[in-house]
Motif scaffolding. Structure first.
Motif, PDB file in Angstrom:
ATOM      1  N   THR A 276       0.823  -1.215   0.000  1.00 45.64           N
ATOM      2  CA  THR A 276       0.000   0.000   0.000  1.00 45.64           C
ATOM      3  C   THR A 276       0.851   1.257   0.000  1.00 45.64           C
ATOM      4  OG1 THR A 276      -1.796  -1.129   1.153  1.00 45.64           O
ATOM      5  CG2 THR A 276      -1.761   1.278   1.272  1.00 45.64           C
ATOM      6  N   ASN A 277       1.868   1.281   0.868  1.00 50.61           N
ATOM      7  CA  ASN A 277       2.688   2.491   0.994  1.00 50.61           C
ATOM      8  C   ASN A 277       3.425   2.828  -0.294  1.00 50.61           C
ATOM      9  OD1 ASN A 277       4.089   0.054   1.593  1.00 50.61           O
ATOM     10  ND2 ASN A 277       5.807   1.235   2.414  1.00 50.61           N
ATOM     11  N   ILE A 278       3.833   1.816  -1.042  1.00 53.85           N
ATOM     12  CA  ILE A 278       4.577   2.050  -2.292  1.00 53.85           C
ATOM     13  C   ILE A 278       3.650   2.622  -3.369  1.00 53.85           C
ATOM     14  CG2 ILE A 278       5.841   0.902  -4.159  1.00 53.85           C
ATOM     15  CD1 ILE A 278       6.936  -1.040  -2.071  1.00 53.85           C
ATOM     16  N   PHE A 279       2.492   2.014  -3.552  1.00 55.04           N
ATOM     17  CA  PHE A 279       1.555   2.527  -4.552  1.00 55.04           C
ATOM     18  C   PHE A 279       1.025   3.909  -4.171  1.00 55.04           C
ATOM     19  CE2 PHE A 279       1.186  -1.853  -6.237  1.00 55.04           C
ATOM     20  CZ  PHE A 279       1.231  -1.566  -7.592  1.00 55.04           C
TER      21      PHE A 279
ATOM     22  N   ASN B 291      10.728  -0.849  -2.201  1.00 56.45           N
ATOM     23  CA  ASN B 291      10.399   0.535  -1.844  1.00 56.45           C
ATOM     24  C   ASN B 291      11.555   1.479  -2.175  1.00 56.45           C
ATOM     25  OD1 ASN B 291       9.142   2.761  -0.853  1.00 56.45           O
ATOM     26  ND2 ASN B 291       9.241   2.174   1.302  1.00 56.45           N
ATOM     27  N   THR B 292      11.605   1.918  -3.451  1.00 52.09           N
ATOM     28  CA  THR B 292      12.648   2.849  -3.915  1.00 52.09           C
ATOM     29  C   THR B 292      12.087   4.269  -3.899  1.00 52.09           C
ATOM     30  OG1 THR B 292      11.978   2.457  -6.198  1.00 52.09           O
ATOM     31  CG2 THR B 292      13.768   1.101  -5.339  1.00 52.09           C
TER      32      THR B 292
ATOM     33  N   GLU C  34       8.369  -1.330  11.924  1.00 52.47           N
ATOM     34  CA  GLU C  34       8.752  -0.384  10.873  1.00 52.47           C
ATOM     35  C   GLU C  34       9.628  -1.055   9.815  1.00 52.47           C
ATOM     36  OE1 GLU C  34      10.614   3.037  12.514  1.00 52.47           O
ATOM     37  OE2 GLU C  34       8.861   3.653  13.690  1.00 52.47           O
ATOM     38  N   ASN C  35       9.477  -0.593   8.560  1.00 55.74           N
ATOM     39  CA  ASN C  35      10.301  -1.048   7.433  1.00 55.74           C
ATOM     40  C   ASN C  35      10.265  -2.576   7.271  1.00 55.74           C
ATOM     41  OD1 ASN C  35      11.189   1.656   6.954  1.00 55.74           O
ATOM     42  ND2 ASN C  35      12.685   1.412   8.614  1.00 55.74           N
ATOM     43  N   GLN C  36       9.097  -3.131   7.395  1.00 53.19           N
ATOM     44  CA  GLN C  36       8.954  -4.588   7.275  1.00 53.19           C
ATOM     45  C   GLN C  36       8.007  -4.967   6.142  1.00 53.19           C
ATOM     46  OE1 GLN C  36      10.527  -7.019   8.954  1.00 53.19           O
ATOM     47  NE2 GLN C  36      11.742  -5.596  10.185  1.00 53.19           N
ATOM     48  N   GLU C  37       8.086  -4.235   5.013  1.00 49.02           N
ATOM     49  CA  GLU C  37       7.207  -4.535   3.878  1.00 49.02           C
ATOM     50  C   GLU C  37       7.390  -5.974   3.393  1.00 49.02           C
ATOM     51  OE1 GLU C  37       8.075  -0.087   3.572  1.00 49.02           O
ATOM     52  OE2 GLU C  37       9.263  -1.906   3.865  1.00 49.02           O
ATOM     53  N   LEU C  38       8.643  -6.407   3.318  1.00 53.23           N
ATOM     54  CA  LEU C  38       8.922  -7.754   2.812  1.00 53.23           C
ATOM     55  C   LEU C  38       8.365  -8.813   3.749  1.00 53.23           C
ATOM     56  CD1 LEU C  38      10.256  -9.012   0.360  1.00 53.23           C
ATOM     57  CD2 LEU C  38      12.390  -9.177   1.663  1.00 53.23           C
ATOM     58  N   ASN C  39       8.540  -8.602   5.066  1.00 49.60           N
ATOM     59  CA  ASN C  39       7.996  -9.565   6.024  1.00 49.60           C
ATOM     60  C   ASN C  39       6.473  -9.519   6.072  1.00 49.60           C
ATOM     61  OD1 ASN C  39      10.118 -11.073   7.090  1.00 49.60           O
ATOM     62  ND2 ASN C  39      10.738  -9.435   8.478  1.00 49.60           N
TER      63      ASN C  39
ATOM     64  N   GLU D  10      11.139   6.737 -10.909  1.00 49.25           N
ATOM     65  CA  GLU D  10      11.218   6.149 -12.252  1.00 49.25           C
ATOM     66  C   GLU D  10      11.514   4.661 -12.179  1.00 49.25           C
ATOM     67  OE1 GLU D  10      13.711   6.706 -16.445  1.00 49.25           O
ATOM     68  OE2 GLU D  10      13.804   8.242 -14.889  1.00 49.25           O
ATOM     69  N   LEU D  11      12.425   4.284 -11.306  1.00 50.20           N
ATOM     70  CA  LEU D  11      12.724   2.865 -11.107  1.00 50.20           C
ATOM     71  C   LEU D  11      11.513   2.145 -10.527  1.00 50.20           C
ATOM     72  CD1 LEU D  11      14.658   0.462 -11.065  1.00 50.20           C
ATOM     73  CD2 LEU D  11      15.481   1.262  -8.819  1.00 50.20           C
ATOM     74  N   MET D  12      10.805   2.797  -9.618  1.00 49.12           N
ATOM     75  CA  MET D  12       9.591   2.220  -9.042  1.00 49.12           C
ATOM     76  C   MET D  12       8.561   1.947 -10.140  1.00 49.12           C
ATOM     77  SD  MET D  12       7.126   3.853  -6.071  1.00 49.12           S
ATOM     78  CE  MET D  12       8.441   3.881  -4.854  1.00 49.12           C
ATOM     79  N   GLY D  13       8.393   2.908 -11.064  1.00 46.24           N
ATOM     80  CA  GLY D  13       7.463   2.717 -12.173  1.00 46.24           C
ATOM     81  C   GLY D  13       7.876   1.566 -13.071  1.00 46.24           C
ATOM     82  N   HIS D  14       9.180   1.419 -13.310  1.00 49.63           N
ATOM     83  CA  HIS D  14       9.670   0.302 -14.130  1.00 49.63           C
ATOM     84  C   HIS D  14       9.340  -1.037 -13.471  1.00 49.63           C
ATOM     85  CE1 HIS D  14      12.316  -2.184 -16.592  1.00 49.63           C
ATOM     86  NE2 HIS D  14      12.875  -2.634 -15.475  1.00 49.63           N
ATOM     87  N   ASN D  15       9.561  -1.116 -12.162  1.00 51.89           N
ATOM     88  CA  ASN D  15       9.284  -2.367 -11.447  1.00 51.89           C
ATOM     89  C   ASN D  15       7.788  -2.699 -11.463  1.00 51.89           C
ATOM     90  OD1 ASN D  15      12.003  -2.659 -10.773  1.00 51.89           O
ATOM     91  ND2 ASN D  15      11.779  -1.486  -8.880  1.00 51.89           N
ATOM     92  N   ILE D  16       6.953  -1.687 -11.289  1.00 50.22           N
ATOM     93  CA  ILE D  16       5.500  -1.910 -11.367  1.00 50.22           C
ATOM     94  C   ILE D  16       5.118  -2.391 -12.757  1.00 50.22           C
ATOM     95  CG2 ILE D  16       3.244  -0.763 -11.304  1.00 50.22           C
ATOM     96  CD1 ILE D  16       4.368   1.083  -9.130  1.00 50.22           C
ATOM     97  N   SER D  17       5.733  -1.813 -13.781  1.00 49.89           N
ATOM     98  CA  SER D  17       5.446  -2.199 -15.166  1.00 49.89           C
ATOM     99  C   SER D  17       5.804  -3.664 -15.421  1.00 49.89           C
ATOM    100  CB  SER D  17       6.214  -1.289 -16.129  1.00 49.89           C
ATOM    101  OG  SER D  17       5.931  -1.622 -17.465  1.00 49.89           O
ATOM    102  N   VAL D  18       6.937  -4.105 -14.885  1.00 46.04           N
ATOM    103  CA  VAL D  18       7.345  -5.505 -15.039  1.00 46.04           C
ATOM    104  C   VAL D  18       6.290  -6.435 -14.428  1.00 46.04           C
ATOM    105  CG1 VAL D  18       9.025  -7.243 -14.282  1.00 46.04           C
ATOM    106  CG2 VAL D  18       9.819  -5.039 -15.161  1.00 46.04           C
TER     107      VAL D  18
END
Length: 534
Positions: A107-110, A237-238, A339-344, A243-251
């Protein structure tokens, strides 16, 4: 064949040596192909056979349903194609579930990428629930009128279209496009969630029907699991590099679109309405009614007059709605405590669903073996409540590994309950359409899911995750009592047991509408035994 098109008369011949049935019947045609049963003209005369005679009459390699007043039998046969149908459905259901949760788990990334608030990202998940409620009635009507194949194509096709539209939304100012794409995927879901029990009933035998239903539901659960696992890996979470975030979402979006397209093609090739011969007696004794003779409205009325089914609707809605709410808000709950546990957070969601997949299969196998639907459903409901309490009070103990464990316990029972509700619903509403009963169950699940997600989200934001979780605990506790009051009549299983016990039965049928079929009109009554327990 549409199970909701008729009512069964189920008569057992235990003591009498002869019975005359004076019901006018159809012209004597041998059942072939799509038409599973037809009855002869005039009064049918049945003579009860002893068990040795029955063994000599029936082929040893297959079970057959005897036709009243006819020396011939309706063959029941299992086809290997059923596994292909089940596999393809499970896979495109998987992709649809993946697209449901892929936003919420990060959620936080989008929210950062599209410059919107967290609650707007939550609505990308809630829209699945909102779309389902008004659309489930036309969707189940389509399933009953046009059959399994067209409904499956609608689900797989819309899923594919929505995935490609998402590929065009990867730009910070195109949040509206991604909302449109998610709405398309949510409409696809309407043509997916109600099919597991229909596929299981129409394609699989009585000793594997519950396992098949659990496997079909498993595909959707696996999609949710992958939705928890892959997005945090594919889209890290970049914050400093949008721009890199958009590329990763596109993939991620393009990969989903390619897989959806392949599965749509497979659906066109593999999916069929029904096998050439019925897989069980419960299907064999249900004749095909002409579409104009089928009353969808009457089927809905019959279901809402069924008091045990009403109780199941509410209890199923509470449990499944709680699962939807926990899945949608999991990222926010974990981030509030760690905090900072998106992956977990994604891994905990994976644990939740994978444990539930194991629970689903175990419950399906157990039901096929014991047929103790109410007992199993009630026990799983109680254990889900215990799991929810454990998860609620251990979430903020500053031990991420403990959260993994309690989430696994919660998922095993809460997600494992989903196929139980489907199969229990089919049993207590037989011979009504499996698609209609499952559709109504899912509709109530979406309604409760919307309410629970909004209320729990508000409690989590304004207070603590514990407050939101305790809100769900209270409702699940109420669901235990509702489940306990359900009167269990295993109607479908009772018909199938007629073959297994080699008891000769006379079965008459009619469509649910008042119009007679082929000039014949038959009065019917229904009597079924209570659920047996161990």
């Amino acid at each position: 064949m549409v199970a909701g098109e008729l009512v069964q008369e189920h008569l057992r011949l235990d003591n009498a040596s002869e019975i005359d049935i004076k019901t006018p019947m159809h012209n004597g045609a041998v059942p072939t192909g799509d038409q599973y049963s037809d009855l002869t003209n005039g009064a049918a005369h049945l003579t009860e056979l002893d068990s040795k005679a029955l063994e000599q009459e029936m082929p040893p390699d297959e079970k057959q349903a005897m036709l009243p007043g006819d020396e011939k039998c309706i063959e029941t046969k299992l086809f290997w194609r059923r596994f292909a149908v089940l596999a393809v459905f499970s896979l495109y259901s998987l992709v649809n579930a993946f697209q449901w949760i892929q936003y919420s788990i990060i959620t936080n990334i989008f929210a950062h990428f599209y410059n919107v608030s967290n609650d707007k990202i939550d609505w990308l998940s809630i829209v699945y629930m909102v779309a389902y409620v008004p659309l489930i009635f036309p969707a189940t009507w389509l399933l009953d009128k046009k059959g399994l194949k067209l409904t499956a194509l609608m689900g797989a096709g819309l899923n594919c279209v929505g995935a490609w539209v998402k590929c065009a939304s990867v730009r910070p100012d195109l949040f509206g496009v991604t909302v449109t794409a998610q709405i398309i995927c949510s409409v696809a879901q309407v043509f997916i969630l109600g099919l597991p029990s229909r596929i299981a009933s129409v394609w699989f035998g009585p000793k594997e029907v519950s396992t098949a239903c659990a496997t079909a539901v498993l595909g959707n659960q696996l999609g949710t699991a992958i939705g928890f696992l892959l997005p945090p890996v594919l889209v890290p979470n970049t914050v400093e590099d949008k721009e890199l975030m958009g590329h990763n979402i596109s993939v991620m979006f393009y990969g989903t679109a390619v897989v959806s397209t392949a599965l749509f093609i497979l659906t066109v090739i593999v999916m069929e309405d029904r096998p050439p011969l019925p897989p069980s007696q419960a299907q064999a004794v249900l004749p095909d009614c002409a579409p104009e003779d089928y009353s969808y409205r009457q089927s809905i009325i019959n279901l809402f007059k069924n008091k045990p089914f009403i109780l199941l609707l509410i209890s199923y809605g509470i449990m499944t709605g709680s699962f939807y709410s926990v899945s949608t808000l999991l990222n926010q709950m974990i981030m509030a405590c760690y905090e900072n546990q998106e992956l977990n957070a994604g891994r905990i969601g994976l644990t939740l669903v994978v444990a539930g997949m194991v629970g689903s299969i175990i419950c399906g196998l157990w039901l096929d073996h014991t047929k103790t639907y109410k007992m199993t459903t009630l026990i799983v409901y109680i254990l889900s409540f215990i799991g929810m309490v454990l998860f609620s009070f251990t979430l903020n103990l500053n031990s991420i590994y403990l959260v993994f464990f309690t989430a696994g316990v919660l998922g095993f029972f809460m997600t494992g309950y989903l196929p139980l509700g489907f199969e229990f619903g089919v049993e207590i509403t037989y011979p009504e359409s499996e698609g209609t009963s499952s559709g109504l169950l899912n509709a109530f699940a979406q309604i409760f899911g919307i309410l629970f997600t909004l209320i729990q989200g508000k409690l989590t934001t304004d207070y603590t995750p514990l407050a939101g979780n305790l809100f769900l605990c209270v409702w699940i506790f109420l669901g235990i009592f509702l489940t306990a009051f359900i009167k269990s009549e295993l109607k479908r299983n009772n018909v199938n047991m007629g073959i297994d016990s080699k008891t000769l039965q006379a079965v008459t049928t009619k469509c649910l509408s008042d119009k007679p079929t082929n000039g014949a009109k038959m009065e019917t009554s229904v009597s079924f035994s209570q659920e047996t327990s161990l």
